[in-house]
Design an enzyme around this catalytic site. Structure first.
Site, PDB file in Angstrom:
ATOM      1  N   ASP A  67       0.824  -1.274  -0.015  1.00 27.20           N
ATOM      2  CA  ASP A  67       0.005   0.013   0.203  1.00 27.20           C
ATOM      3  C   ASP A  67       1.104   1.286   0.222  1.00 27.20           C
ATOM      4  OD1 ASP A  67      -2.487  -1.161   0.049  1.00 27.20           O
ATOM      5  OD2 ASP A  67      -2.538  -1.230   2.080  1.00 27.20           O
ATOM      6  N   GLY A  68       1.853   1.348   0.695  1.00 26.60           N
ATOM      7  CA  GLY A  68       2.763   2.522   0.694  1.00 26.60           C
ATOM      8  C   GLY A  68       3.504   2.813  -0.704  1.00 26.60           C
ATOM      9  N   ASN A 151      -4.716   8.874   1.228  1.00 25.10           N
ATOM     10  CA  ASN A 151      -4.932   8.435   2.485  1.00 25.10           C
ATOM     11  C   ASN A 151      -5.532   9.838   3.440  1.00 25.10           C
ATOM     12  OD1 ASN A 151      -5.229   6.051   2.298  1.00 25.10           O
ATOM     13  ND2 ASN A 151      -3.480   5.502   3.540  1.00 25.10           N
ATOM     14  N   GLU A 152      -4.676  10.612   3.884  1.00 23.50           N
ATOM     15  CA  GLU A 152      -4.816  11.334   4.823  1.00 23.50           C
ATOM     16  C   GLU A 152      -3.799  12.589   5.092  1.00 23.50           C
ATOM     17  OE1 GLU A 152      -2.146   8.985   6.463  1.00 23.50           O
ATOM     18  OE2 GLU A 152      -4.064   8.230   6.789  1.00 23.50           O
ATOM     19  N   ARG A 162      10.953  13.004  23.315  1.00 28.85           N
ATOM     20  CA  ARG A 162       9.527  12.614  24.085  1.00 28.85           C
ATOM     21  C   ARG A 162       8.574  13.028  23.369  1.00 28.85           C
ATOM     22  NH1 ARG A 162       7.948  18.387  25.226  1.00 28.85           N
ATOM     23  NH2 ARG A 162       7.020  17.509  27.125  1.00 28.85           N
ATOM     24  N   ASP A 183      -2.940  14.104  20.837  1.00 26.40           N
ATOM     25  CA  ASP A 183      -1.727  13.758  20.141  1.00 26.40           C
ATOM     26  C   ASP A 183      -1.668  14.200  18.349  1.00 26.40           C
ATOM     27  OD1 ASP A 183      -0.703  12.203  22.200  1.00 26.40           O
ATOM     28  OD2 ASP A 183      -1.134  10.360  21.168  1.00 26.40           O
TER      29      ASP A 183
END
EC number: 2.7.1.23
Length: 310
Positions: A67-68, A151-152, A162, A183
């Site tokens: 898919d990538g 996709n997005e 961090r 997130d």
């Protein structure tokens, strides 16, 4: 479809897909087809060279990978309307690709394509730009640089040492809708609704639709819910309180650029579509959902006598 000039792309670092690409190139060259072939991966992008060096119109792109690899092909080839035959050779999930067993007899595949015995599925795409506060979100000149995703688009921070919480303000058509602390934020197409979005508990949209799904990623509020928008909507996302300058824009999981204080991300539906060649005669999106997402249904299986006909 004619096969006079064809792109063949294989998954970088995968010897299996490379061998298949070389086999396809030999067969098509024997038929008088001009081939542009190369690897595609995180450190390999052959498409700008292919598009710049093409001596005539490109008839087809054969993409061998997962898919990538298919997503990268769509981002670069959709603006020119080039159809993509993506085959799951060296890939994993394979939501966007044709199964490898349909590609075993490649000579038959070429014959089917020459005789137009295939279908083309068109999938909506997104465009995005990073703009300053004094730029009108509705004023989008064509020459301005853009980012494209099948996709997005994702706005979230990145840090090497961090995990950073982001604070993002969402505007839709110029009106503030919500502020999200968490997130990040996803703006997905129907194609992308079964990728990162579904993992973030967003809605699943049929790829035949034209819509955008906005999904917060792990929001620190139970009232922050996904939203599905019509295709003409303009989405703007403002990073707030980003003291570490860590907020980034990502397309299909690939890093685009940093977003600096006072800047926002504008996202809208692209005018062009990704065009995928389907070889499966019994293609079913719902079967794909069942198989790829391992939908189990009820633990106890009941007989459906209503389906029985006399």
């Amino acid at each position: 479809m004619q096969l006079q000039q064809v792109i063949i792309v294989y998954k970088a670092g995968d010897t299996h897909s490379q061998r298949w690409a070389e086999k396809c190139a030999r067969q098509l060259e024997a038929q008088g087809c001009h081939i542009l072939m190369g690897p595609s991966g995180p450190k390999d992008n052959p498409y700008p060279v292919f598009l710049a060096s093409a001596t005539q119109a490109i008839d087809l792109a054969i993409v061998l990978g997962g898919d990538g690899t298919a997503l990268a092909a769509a981002r670069h080839l959709a603006p020119d309307g080039i159809p993509i035959l993506a085959v799951n050779i060296g890939g994993h999930l394979g939501f966007l690709t044709e199964p490898a067993d349909l590609f075993m007899d490649t000579e038959q595949v070429w014959q089917r394509i020459l005789e137009d015995r295939y279908a083309v599925q068109q999938r909506m795409m997104l465009r995005a730009r990073v703009a300053d506060r004094d730029v009108d979100p509705t004023d989008i000149p064509e020459e301005e640089p853009f980012y494209t995703a099948l996709n997005e688009m994702c706005i979230k921070p990145a840090s090497a040492d961090r995990m950073i919480t982001s604070i993002l303000e969402l505007e839709i058509d110029g009106e503030v809708v919500d502020q999200y602390q968490g997130d990040g934020l996803l703006v997905a197409t129907p194609t992308g609704s079964t990728c990162y979005t579904v993992a973030a508990s967003g809605p699943i949209l049929h790829p035949g639709m034209e819509a955008m799904a906005i999904t917060p990623i792990c929001p620190l509020s139970l009232s922050s819910r996904p939203i599905v928008l019509p295709p003409g909507s303009r989405v703007s996302v403002w990073p707030l309180a980003d003291r570490e300058l860590a907020t980034k824009l990502w397309m299909d999981g690939v890093l685009c650029t940093s977003i600096w204080p006072g800047q926002r991300v504008d996202i809208w539906m692209a005018k062009y579509r990704a065009r995928f060649v389907l070889l499966r005669e019994n293609y079913s999106y719902y079967r794909t959902l069942r198989e790829k997402l391992d939908w189990a249904g009820a633990r106890i299986q009941y007989n459906n006598n209503h389906r029985i006909t006399n």
